[in-house]
Scaffold this motif. Structure first.
Motif, PDB file in Angstrom:
ATOM      1  N   GLU A  23     -20.969  -0.136 -11.259  1.00  0.00           N
ATOM      2  CA  GLU A  23     -21.044   0.617 -11.424  1.00  0.00           C
ATOM      3  C   GLU A  23     -22.524   0.962 -12.493  1.00  0.00           C
ATOM      4  O   GLU A  23     -22.632  -1.098 -13.156  1.00  0.00           O
ATOM      5  N   CYS A  24     -22.153   1.585 -13.175  1.00  0.00           N
ATOM      6  CA  CYS A  24     -23.650   1.631 -13.871  1.00  0.00           C
ATOM      7  C   CYS A  24     -23.111   2.195 -15.068  1.00  0.00           C
ATOM      8  O   CYS A  24     -22.798   3.062 -15.238  1.00  0.00           O
ATOM      9  N   GLN A  25     -23.241   1.225 -16.262  1.00  0.00           N
ATOM     10  CA  GLN A  25     -23.035   1.230 -17.640  1.00  0.00           C
ATOM     11  C   GLN A  25     -24.105   1.411 -18.114  1.00  0.00           C
ATOM     12  O   GLN A  25     -25.504   1.457 -17.671  1.00  0.00           O
ATOM     13  N   LYS A  26     -23.813   1.735 -20.056  1.00  0.00           N
ATOM     14  CA  LYS A  26     -24.831   1.838 -20.479  1.00  0.00           C
ATOM     15  C   LYS A  26     -25.853   0.597 -20.479  1.00  0.00           C
ATOM     16  O   LYS A  26     -26.947   0.805 -21.113  1.00  0.00           O
ATOM     17  N   MET A  27     -25.099  -0.227 -20.154  1.00  0.00           N
ATOM     18  CA  MET A  27     -25.859  -1.474 -21.074  1.00  0.00           C
ATOM     19  C   MET A  27     -26.166  -2.221 -19.050  1.00  0.00           C
ATOM     20  O   MET A  27     -26.412  -4.187 -19.104  1.00  0.00           O
ATOM     21  N   GLY A  28     -26.109  -1.960 -18.108  1.00  0.00           N
ATOM     22  CA  GLY A  28     -26.666  -2.028 -17.154  1.00  0.00           C
ATOM     23  C   GLY A  28     -25.591  -1.701 -15.660  1.00  0.00           C
ATOM     24  O   GLY A  28     -24.553  -1.639 -15.756  1.00  0.00           O
ATOM     25  N   LEU A  29     -25.980  -2.639 -13.984  1.00  0.00           N
ATOM     26  CA  LEU A  29     -24.508  -2.226 -13.417  1.00  0.00           C
ATOM     27  C   LEU A  29     -24.007  -3.910 -13.545  1.00  0.00           C
ATOM     28  O   LEU A  29     -23.796  -5.293 -14.246  1.00  0.00           O
ATOM     29  N   LYS A  30     -22.664  -3.539 -13.372  1.00  0.00           N
ATOM     30  CA  LYS A  30     -21.231  -3.578 -13.299  1.00  0.00           C
ATOM     31  C   LYS A  30     -20.822  -3.636 -11.740  1.00  0.00           C
ATOM     32  O   LYS A  30     -20.705  -2.938 -11.306  1.00  0.00           O
ATOM     33  N   PHE A  31     -19.500  -5.144 -11.468  1.00  0.00           N
ATOM     34  CA  PHE A  31     -19.337  -5.389 -10.670  1.00  0.00           C
ATOM     35  C   PHE A  31     -18.397  -6.195 -10.521  1.00  0.00           C
ATOM     36  O   PHE A  31     -18.243  -7.590 -10.518  1.00  0.00           O
ATOM     37  N   GLY A  32     -17.087  -5.464 -11.113  1.00  0.00           N
ATOM     38  CA  GLY A  32     -15.374  -6.556 -11.232  1.00  0.00           C
ATOM     39  C   GLY A  32     -16.155  -7.552 -12.066  1.00  0.00           C
ATOM     40  O   GLY A  32     -16.664  -6.831 -12.998  1.00  0.00           O
ATOM     41  N   GLU A  33     -15.666  -8.567 -11.723  1.00  0.00           N
ATOM     42  CA  GLU A  33     -16.707  -9.863 -13.488  1.00  0.00           C
ATOM     43  C   GLU A  33     -17.828  -9.986 -13.679  1.00  0.00           C
ATOM     44  O   GLU A  33     -17.950 -10.468 -15.033  1.00  0.00           O
ATOM     45  N   LEU A  34     -18.288  -8.887 -13.201  1.00  0.00           N
ATOM     46  CA  LEU A  34     -20.538  -9.511 -12.845  1.00  0.00           C
ATOM     47  C   LEU A  34     -20.209  -8.290 -13.379  1.00  0.00           C
ATOM     48  O   LEU A  34     -20.709  -7.192 -13.180  1.00  0.00           O
ATOM     49  N   GLN A  35     -21.204  -8.853 -14.670  1.00  0.00           N
ATOM     50  CA  GLN A  35     -22.434  -7.488 -15.492  1.00  0.00           C
ATOM     51  C   GLN A  35     -23.912  -8.168 -15.493  1.00  0.00           C
ATOM     52  O   GLN A  35     -23.916  -9.448 -15.715  1.00  0.00           O
ATOM     53  N   ASP A  36     -24.862  -7.100 -15.268  1.00  0.00           N
ATOM     54  CA  ASP A  36     -26.131  -7.880 -15.295  1.00  0.00           C
ATOM     55  C   ASP A  36     -26.337  -8.383 -16.579  1.00  0.00           C
ATOM     56  O   ASP A  36     -26.058  -8.143 -17.287  1.00  0.00           O
ATOM     57  N   ARG A  37     -27.202  -9.834 -16.665  1.00  0.00           N
ATOM     58  CA  ARG A  37     -27.757 -10.064 -17.088  1.00  0.00           C
ATOM     59  C   ARG A  37     -27.147 -10.359 -18.705  1.00  0.00           C
ATOM     60  O   ARG A  37     -26.863 -10.276 -19.886  1.00  0.00           O
ATOM     61  N   HIS A  38     -25.761 -10.680 -18.122  1.00  0.00           N
ATOM     62  CA  HIS A  38     -24.928 -11.868 -19.065  1.00  0.00           C
ATOM     63  C   HIS A  38     -24.729 -13.129 -19.198  1.00  0.00           C
ATOM     64  O   HIS A  38     -23.772 -12.984 -20.214  1.00  0.00           O
ATOM     65  N   TRP A  39     -25.019 -13.908 -18.570  1.00  0.00           N
ATOM     66  CA  TRP A  39     -25.536 -14.599 -18.875  1.00  0.00           C
ATOM     67  C   TRP A  39     -26.705 -15.602 -18.572  1.00  0.00           C
ATOM     68  O   TRP A  39     -27.491 -15.043 -18.154  1.00  0.00           O
ATOM     69  N   MET A  40     -27.331 -16.594 -19.641  1.00  0.00           N
ATOM     70  CA  MET A  40     -28.297 -16.874 -19.887  1.00  0.00           C
ATOM     71  C   MET A  40     -28.566 -18.501 -20.369  1.00  0.00           C
ATOM     72  O   MET A  40     -27.438 -19.086 -21.139  1.00  0.00           O
ATOM     73  N   VAL A  41     -29.467 -18.971 -19.818  1.00  0.00           N
ATOM     74  CA  VAL A  41     -29.345 -20.764 -19.684  1.00  0.00           C
ATOM     75  C   VAL A  41     -30.277 -20.654 -21.682  1.00  0.00           C
ATOM     76  O   VAL A  41     -31.211 -19.744 -21.023  1.00  0.00           O
ATOM     77  N   VAL A  42     -29.638 -21.509 -21.859  1.00  0.00           N
ATOM     78  CA  VAL A  42     -31.036 -21.780 -23.780  1.00  0.00           C
ATOM     79  C   VAL A  42     -31.056 -22.902 -23.961  1.00  0.00           C
ATOM     80  O   VAL A  42     -30.331 -23.900 -23.278  1.00  0.00           O
ATOM     81  N   ALA A  43     -32.513 -23.313 -24.665  1.00  0.00           N
ATOM     82  CA  ALA A  43     -32.193 -25.059 -25.235  1.00  0.00           C
ATOM     83  C   ALA A  43     -31.222 -25.079 -26.315  1.00  0.00           C
ATOM     84  O   ALA A  43     -30.505 -24.428 -27.130  1.00  0.00           O
ATOM     85  N   GLU A  44     -31.560 -25.812 -26.645  1.00  0.00           N
ATOM     86  CA  GLU A  44     -30.511 -26.604 -27.602  1.00  0.00           C
ATOM     87  C   GLU A  44     -30.616 -25.895 -28.899  1.00  0.00           C
ATOM     88  O   GLU A  44     -29.810 -25.401 -29.499  1.00  0.00           O
ATOM     89  N   ASP A  45     -32.044 -25.235 -29.089  1.00  0.00           N
ATOM     90  CA  ASP A  45     -31.866 -24.841 -29.822  1.00  0.00           C
ATOM     91  C   ASP A  45     -31.198 -23.173 -30.023  1.00  0.00           C
ATOM     92  O   ASP A  45     -31.999 -22.192 -30.807  1.00  0.00           O
ATOM     93  N   GLY A  46     -31.299 -22.599 -29.051  1.00  0.00           N
ATOM     94  CA  GLY A  46     -30.989 -21.628 -28.610  1.00  0.00           C
ATOM     95  C   GLY A  46     -31.213 -20.274 -27.560  1.00  0.00           C
ATOM     96  O   GLY A  46     -31.591 -19.582 -27.155  1.00  0.00           O
ATOM     97  N   HIS A  47     -32.947 -20.877 -27.911  1.00  0.00           N
ATOM     98  CA  HIS A  47     -33.988 -20.021 -27.359  1.00  0.00           C
ATOM     99  C   HIS A  47     -33.620 -19.847 -25.413  1.00  0.00           C
ATOM    100  O   HIS A  47     -33.887 -21.336 -24.834  1.00  0.00           O
ATOM    101  N   MET A  48     -33.874 -18.502 -25.416  1.00  0.00           N
ATOM    102  CA  MET A  48     -33.737 -18.225 -23.925  1.00  0.00           C
ATOM    103  C   MET A  48     -34.261 -19.748 -23.088  1.00  0.00           C
ATOM    104  O   MET A  48     -35.310 -19.654 -23.471  1.00  0.00           O
ATOM    105  N   VAL A  49     -34.286 -19.708 -21.743  1.00  0.00           N
ATOM    106  CA  VAL A  49     -34.939 -20.024 -20.631  1.00  0.00           C
ATOM    107  C   VAL A  49     -34.964 -19.364 -19.828  1.00  0.00           C
ATOM    108  O   VAL A  49     -33.627 -18.713 -19.362  1.00  0.00           O
ATOM    109  N   THR A  50     -36.101 -18.957 -19.026  1.00  0.00           N
ATOM    110  CA  THR A  50     -36.336 -18.109 -18.045  1.00  0.00           C
ATOM    111  C   THR A  50     -36.769 -18.542 -17.506  1.00  0.00           C
ATOM    112  O   THR A  50     -37.419 -20.873 -17.494  1.00  0.00           O
ATOM    113  N   GLY A  51     -37.253 -18.624 -15.565  1.00  0.00           N
ATOM    114  CA  GLY A  51     -37.744 -18.862 -14.929  1.00  0.00           C
ATOM    115  C   GLY A  51     -39.364 -19.117 -14.832  1.00  0.00           C
ATOM    116  O   GLY A  51     -40.384 -19.849 -14.489  1.00  0.00           O
ATOM    117  N   ARG A  52     -39.888 -18.693 -16.325  1.00  0.00           N
ATOM    118  CA  ARG A  52     -40.701 -18.658 -16.722  1.00  0.00           C
ATOM    119  C   ARG A  52     -40.919 -20.480 -17.264  1.00  0.00           C
ATOM    120  O   ARG A  52     -42.560 -21.306 -16.858  1.00  0.00           O
TER     121      ARG A  52
END
Length: 329
Positions: free
Chosen positions: A70-99
């Protein structure tokens, strides 16, 4: 009374009336032609076929291949999975990515029966509830823009910290429907104010062709796969970089509108199979032949362009095998 003067005045007035009527007629005709032009029927031109649909529930995490989405306004969705809706963060809340943590690309996040399943190399699978309303909401930062996320709990935090062998604490957050999305325009001015996302870098949907990846691989010592570039939609049966010229697309019942090219960064040098960052290829090769026009440097700077970012003009469903149509008028 001067009859000649009256006659001359009458002729003059008639001329003015004729000119006014004639002008109005031309205006009406012009409006009619303009309306006809604006209402010109759309033309759908076949440009390719969907060969893969990929959803990345965890930002920088492993892709989940889908047969249908399913393609919604905020991206792809399948069942309970939504694209980029979970994220790893440091203690200060800043995102942590593959970089920062290249091995994040090897972490898989899936959902099953109201539970999130977290997997990684040499790690035991961890399951936890998708909905944890008693957990705190954290203030997070994605490219300097504020956004919230529901903390996924201490067990998940310990799992991630152990996986990365990190001296600092990492946490996992989940974007929920009641939370305020990020305005993409806050980071990139080419987007409209109404366009919103959760944790993606920029746009809701990224599209790339197999031919473009094959073209790049032919210039490298070791070829690359589409997974390295983290697209949502992969297109086959077209020529390299055809996707650069597709301004509006119809796929299944979904209508997409191109916004900008995808400027590439150091993250492309992370091998999705090993989680190792080379810091070199394919970025250096892309810079040799995929830089933007001088007039677009204020947008892309020195980033090479590979793939296209789209917003969702009309939501719907599409699947692997769907024909991709370019819309022209």
């Amino acid at each position: 009374m001067d009859l000649r003067k009256l006659a001359a005045d009458a002729v003059s007035q008639n001329k003015k009336a004729a000119l006014l009527i004639g002008g109005a007629g031309v205006a009406i005709l012009g409006f009619g032609l303009g309306y006809k032009y604006l209402r010109k029927p759309e033309k759908a031109v076949r440009v390719g076929v969907v060969s893969q649909l990929l959803i990345h529930p965890l930002k920088s995490g492993k892709a989940v291949p889908l047969a249908l989405a399913e393609c919604q306004k905020m991206g792809l969705k399948f069942g309970e999975l939504q694209d980029r809706h979970w994220m790893v963060v440091a203690e200060d809340g800043h995102m942590v990515t593959g970089r920062q943590e290249p091995r994040l690309v090897l972490v898989s996040l899936t959902c099953e029966g109201g539970q999130v399943c977290l997997n990684g190399p040499n790690m035991e699978e961890l399951k936890f509830p998708i909905k944890q309303p008693d957990n705190p909401i954290l203030n997070c930062r994605v490219f300097g823009v504020d956004i919230q996320g529901r903390d996924c709990g201490d067990k998940v935090s310990h799992w991630l910290t152990h996986y990365f062998k990190a001296e600092k604490t990492y946490r996992l957050v989940h974007f929920e429907p009641s939370m305020r999305p990020r305005k993409t325009a806050e980071k990139e001015a080419v987007y409209q104010q109404f366009e919103e996302v959760a944790y993606p870098d920029f746009g809701a949907v990224m599209l790339l062709s197999e031919a473009s990846v094959k073209d790049l691989s032919s210039k490298l010592e070791k070829g690359v796969t589409v997974e390295r570039f983290r697209p949502n939609i992969v297109i086959s049966d077209c020529k390299p970089f055809d996707e650069d010229s597709w301004e509006e697309l119809q796929i299944g019942s979904v209508r997409l509108q191109r916004v900008m090219a995808c400027g590439r960064c150091l993250f492309t040098t992370v091998d999705p199979e090993t989680g190792v960052m080379s810091r070199k290829e394919p970025l250096e090769t892309l810079k040799n032949y995929r830089l933007c026009k001088p007039s677009e440097k204020h947008i892309y700077k020195t980033a090479p362009l590979f793939g296209q970012l789209h917003n969702v003009k009309k939501t719907g469903v599409f699947q692997v095998g769907d024909v991709v149509y370019k819309i022209t008028r």
